[in-house]
Design a protein around this motif. Structure first.
Motif, PDB file in Angstrom:
ATOM      1  N   ARG A  45       0.954  -1.241   0.081  1.00 23.49           N
ATOM      2  CA  ARG A  45       0.317  -0.070   0.029  1.00 23.49           C
ATOM      3  C   ARG A  45       0.896   1.211   0.096  1.00 23.49           C
ATOM      4  O   ARG A  45       0.615   2.213  -0.482  1.00 23.49           O
ATOM      5  CB  ARG A  45      -1.164  -0.089   0.997  1.00 23.49           C
ATOM      6  CG  ARG A  45      -2.157  -0.965   1.032  1.00 23.49           C
ATOM      7  CD  ARG A  45      -2.999  -0.954   2.118  1.00 23.49           C
ATOM      8  NE  ARG A  45      -3.952   0.255   2.453  1.00 23.49           N
ATOM      9  CZ  ARG A  45      -5.222   0.339   1.819  1.00 23.49           C
ATOM     10  NH1 ARG A  45      -5.536  -0.595   1.285  1.00 23.49           N
ATOM     11  NH2 ARG A  45      -5.883   1.523   2.009  1.00 23.49           N
TER      12      ARG A  45
ATOM     13  N   THR B 217       0.646   4.008  -2.705  1.00 25.61           N
ATOM     14  CA  THR B 217       0.680   5.532  -2.186  1.00 25.61           C
ATOM     15  C   THR B 217       1.468   6.360  -2.943  1.00 25.61           C
ATOM     16  O   THR B 217       1.240   7.482  -3.535  1.00 25.61           O
ATOM     17  CB  THR B 217       0.747   5.396  -0.842  1.00 25.61           C
ATOM     18  OG1 THR B 217      -0.047   4.808  -0.161  1.00 25.61           O
ATOM     19  CG2 THR B 217       0.768   7.046  -0.321  1.00 25.61           C
TER      20      THR B 217
ATOM     21  N   LEU C 215       0.119   7.235  -6.194  1.00 26.97           N
ATOM     22  CA  LEU C 215      -0.662   8.667  -6.340  1.00 26.97           C
ATOM     23  C   LEU C 215      -0.113   9.756  -5.998  1.00 26.97           C
ATOM     24  O   LEU C 215      -0.677  10.879  -6.649  1.00 26.97           O
ATOM     25  CB  LEU C 215      -1.742   8.093  -4.929  1.00 26.97           C
ATOM     26  CG  LEU C 215      -2.690   6.716  -5.374  1.00 26.97           C
ATOM     27  CD1 LEU C 215      -3.510   6.692  -3.831  1.00 26.97           C
ATOM     28  CD2 LEU C 215      -3.676   6.851  -6.430  1.00 26.97           C
ATOM     29  N   GLU C 216       1.200   9.716  -5.182  1.00 29.01           N
ATOM     30  CA  GLU C 216       1.668  11.010  -4.927  1.00 29.01           C
ATOM     31  C   GLU C 216       2.288  11.637  -5.916  1.00 29.01           C
ATOM     32  O   GLU C 216       2.487  12.754  -6.563  1.00 29.01           O
ATOM     33  CB  GLU C 216       2.808  10.943  -3.757  1.00 29.01           C
ATOM     34  CG  GLU C 216       2.190  10.415  -2.369  1.00 29.01           C
ATOM     35  CD  GLU C 216       1.156  11.292  -1.843  1.00 29.01           C
ATOM     36  OE1 GLU C 216       1.068  12.687  -2.343  1.00 29.01           O
ATOM     37  OE2 GLU C 216       0.454  11.263  -0.938  1.00 29.01           O
TER      38      GLU C 216
ATOM     39  N   ASP D 135      -8.684  11.371  -1.673  1.00 26.35           N
ATOM     40  CA  ASP D 135      -8.780  10.263  -0.581  1.00 26.35           C
ATOM     41  C   ASP D 135      -7.973   9.252  -0.977  1.00 26.35           C
ATOM     42  O   ASP D 135      -8.445   8.068  -1.805  1.00 26.35           O
ATOM     43  CB  ASP D 135     -10.302  10.031  -0.455  1.00 26.35           C
ATOM     44  CG  ASP D 135     -10.704   9.361   0.716  1.00 26.35           C
ATOM     45  OD1 ASP D 135      -9.708   8.460   1.154  1.00 26.35           O
ATOM     46  OD2 ASP D 135     -11.672   9.068   1.178  1.00 26.35           O
ATOM     47  N   ARG D 136      -6.855   9.233  -0.614  1.00 28.20           N
ATOM     48  CA  ARG D 136      -5.689   8.250  -0.805  1.00 28.20           C
ATOM     49  C   ARG D 136      -6.101   6.869  -0.299  1.00 28.20           C
ATOM     50  O   ARG D 136      -5.966   5.976  -1.117  1.00 28.20           O
ATOM     51  CB  ARG D 136      -4.532   8.544  -0.101  1.00 28.20           C
ATOM     52  CG  ARG D 136      -4.002   9.874  -0.850  1.00 28.20           C
ATOM     53  CD  ARG D 136      -2.950  10.556  -0.070  1.00 28.20           C
ATOM     54  NE  ARG D 136      -2.181  11.536  -0.966  1.00 28.20           N
ATOM     55  CZ  ARG D 136      -2.597  12.854  -0.835  1.00 28.20           C
ATOM     56  NH1 ARG D 136      -3.859  13.213  -0.554  1.00 28.20           N
ATOM     57  NH2 ARG D 136      -1.787  13.942  -1.450  1.00 28.20           N
ATOM     58  N   GLU D 137      -6.595   6.811   0.749  1.00 34.70           N
ATOM     59  CA  GLU D 137      -7.020   5.357   1.578  1.00 34.70           C
ATOM     60  C   GLU D 137      -8.170   4.797   0.688  1.00 34.70           C
ATOM     61  O   GLU D 137      -8.100   3.533   0.325  1.00 34.70           O
ATOM     62  CB  GLU D 137      -7.623   5.739   2.928  1.00 34.70           C
ATOM     63  CG  GLU D 137      -6.517   5.734   3.872  1.00 34.70           C
ATOM     64  CD  GLU D 137      -5.503   4.540   3.829  1.00 34.70           C
ATOM     65  OE1 GLU D 137      -6.054   3.469   4.324  1.00 34.70           O
ATOM     66  OE2 GLU D 137      -4.273   4.874   4.037  1.00 34.70           O
TER      67      GLU D 137
ATOM     68  N   ALA E 148      -8.667   5.548  -2.524  1.00 34.85           N
ATOM     69  CA  ALA E 148      -8.167   5.069  -3.819  1.00 34.85           C
ATOM     70  C   ALA E 148      -7.387   3.757  -3.788  1.00 34.85           C
ATOM     71  O   ALA E 148      -7.593   3.116  -4.604  1.00 34.85           O
ATOM     72  CB  ALA E 148      -7.197   6.397  -4.321  1.00 34.85           C
ATOM     73  N   LEU E 149      -6.735   3.574  -2.620  1.00 35.89           N
ATOM     74  CA  LEU E 149      -6.068   2.403  -2.530  1.00 35.89           C
ATOM     75  C   LEU E 149      -6.957   1.043  -2.481  1.00 35.89           C
ATOM     76  O   LEU E 149      -6.452   0.199  -3.094  1.00 35.89           O
ATOM     77  CB  LEU E 149      -5.184   2.339  -1.305  1.00 35.89           C
ATOM     78  CG  LEU E 149      -3.902   3.308  -1.307  1.00 35.89           C
ATOM     79  CD1 LEU E 149      -3.297   3.453   0.013  1.00 35.89           C
ATOM     80  CD2 LEU E 149      -3.067   3.164  -2.267  1.00 35.89           C
TER      81      LEU E 149
ATOM     82  N   PHE F 221     -11.245   8.290  -8.910  1.00 32.44           N
ATOM     83  CA  PHE F 221     -10.297   9.068  -8.260  1.00 32.44           C
ATOM     84  C   PHE F 221     -10.531  10.496  -8.187  1.00 32.44           C
ATOM     85  O   PHE F 221     -10.570  11.262  -7.389  1.00 32.44           O
ATOM     86  CB  PHE F 221      -8.764   8.793  -8.557  1.00 32.44           C
ATOM     87  CG  PHE F 221      -8.301   7.579  -8.555  1.00 32.44           C
ATOM     88  CD1 PHE F 221      -9.061   6.494  -7.512  1.00 32.44           C
ATOM     89  CD2 PHE F 221      -7.308   7.013  -9.180  1.00 32.44           C
ATOM     90  CE1 PHE F 221      -8.530   5.160  -7.274  1.00 32.44           C
ATOM     91  CE2 PHE F 221      -6.797   5.739  -9.018  1.00 32.44           C
ATOM     92  CZ  PHE F 221      -7.393   4.778  -8.135  1.00 32.44           C
TER      93      PHE F 221
END
Length: 205
Positions: free
Chosen positions: A143, A147, A150-151, A164-166, A168-169, A203
């Protein structure tokens, strides 16, 4: 599980303190036997004796490398699921997502991970020690790598800073695992492309 989940067991030569060098060929044979046995009988019924017999090695050869079934499982699963290069940077979020989906689909369709992954997840609900070890070593590490993907997209302006990264994961892992590992529904040749497009739309929502 490079970060592929397909068993490709590494075996760096190493020496025990005051002992002999552990032979690469023996480690590789034991590791391959472990994955075959795990896929065949599951973690709960897995025995080191059976792994040793399948590998054509003595049980002592296993204990010279791993002190227990739990530590053997965590070490070998991590070796194929975590220890490897970072997720590819294609230069675009869509390219990164499609690469991740392609890698994950290949693992979930492989005859060994397709049996091993669901079994370990189910066993983890009954075995807190296994759950803690695997989730900390495998889930959290993978994860973290996702992440980073995503960054990079945020830095390129493809995703908003407050994405919302969580969630999206969860999206990245959930739909494909459900389709291939839970309901075992066939996919068409364009399925991963369509899924990638849906994920990107989610996303950005």
């Amino acid at each position: 599980m490079s970060s592929s989940l397909t068993p490709q067991t590494p075996a760096p030569e190493r020496r025990l303190p005051g002992g002999p060098v552990l032979q690469d060929s023996v480690t590789a044979a034991i590791s391959a036997a472990f994955f075959e046995e795990l896929a065949s009988v599951g973690y709960a019924r897995l025995s080191l004796e059976a792994v040793a017999k399948r590998a054509g090695a003595g049980k002592a050869a296993i204990y010279r490398r791993w002190p227990s079934k739990l530590e053997m499982t965590v070490a070998l699963v991590c070796a194929v699921a975590v220890d490897g290069p970072e997720l590819a940077d294609s230069g675009s979020l869509r390219g990164d997502v499609l690469a991740l989906l392609t890698e994950s689909a290949a693992a979930l369709r492989h005859r060994l991970p397709s049996k091993i992954i669901p079994d370990l997840l189910a066993e983890a609900t009954r075995n807190p020690e296994l759950a803690q070890a695997l989730f900390g070593a495998v889930r959290d590490t993978r994860r973290a790598k996702a992440t980073s993907m995503l960054e990079r997209a945020v830095a390129r302006g493809e995703l908003p800073e407050d994405v919302d990264r969580e969630l999206a994961l969860d999206f990245l892992a959930g739909p494909l695992y459900w389709r291939l590992a839970v309901v075992h529904t066939p996919t068409g040749p364009d399925y991963l492309d369509r899924l990638a497009d849906k994920l990107l739309a989610a996303f950005a929502a």
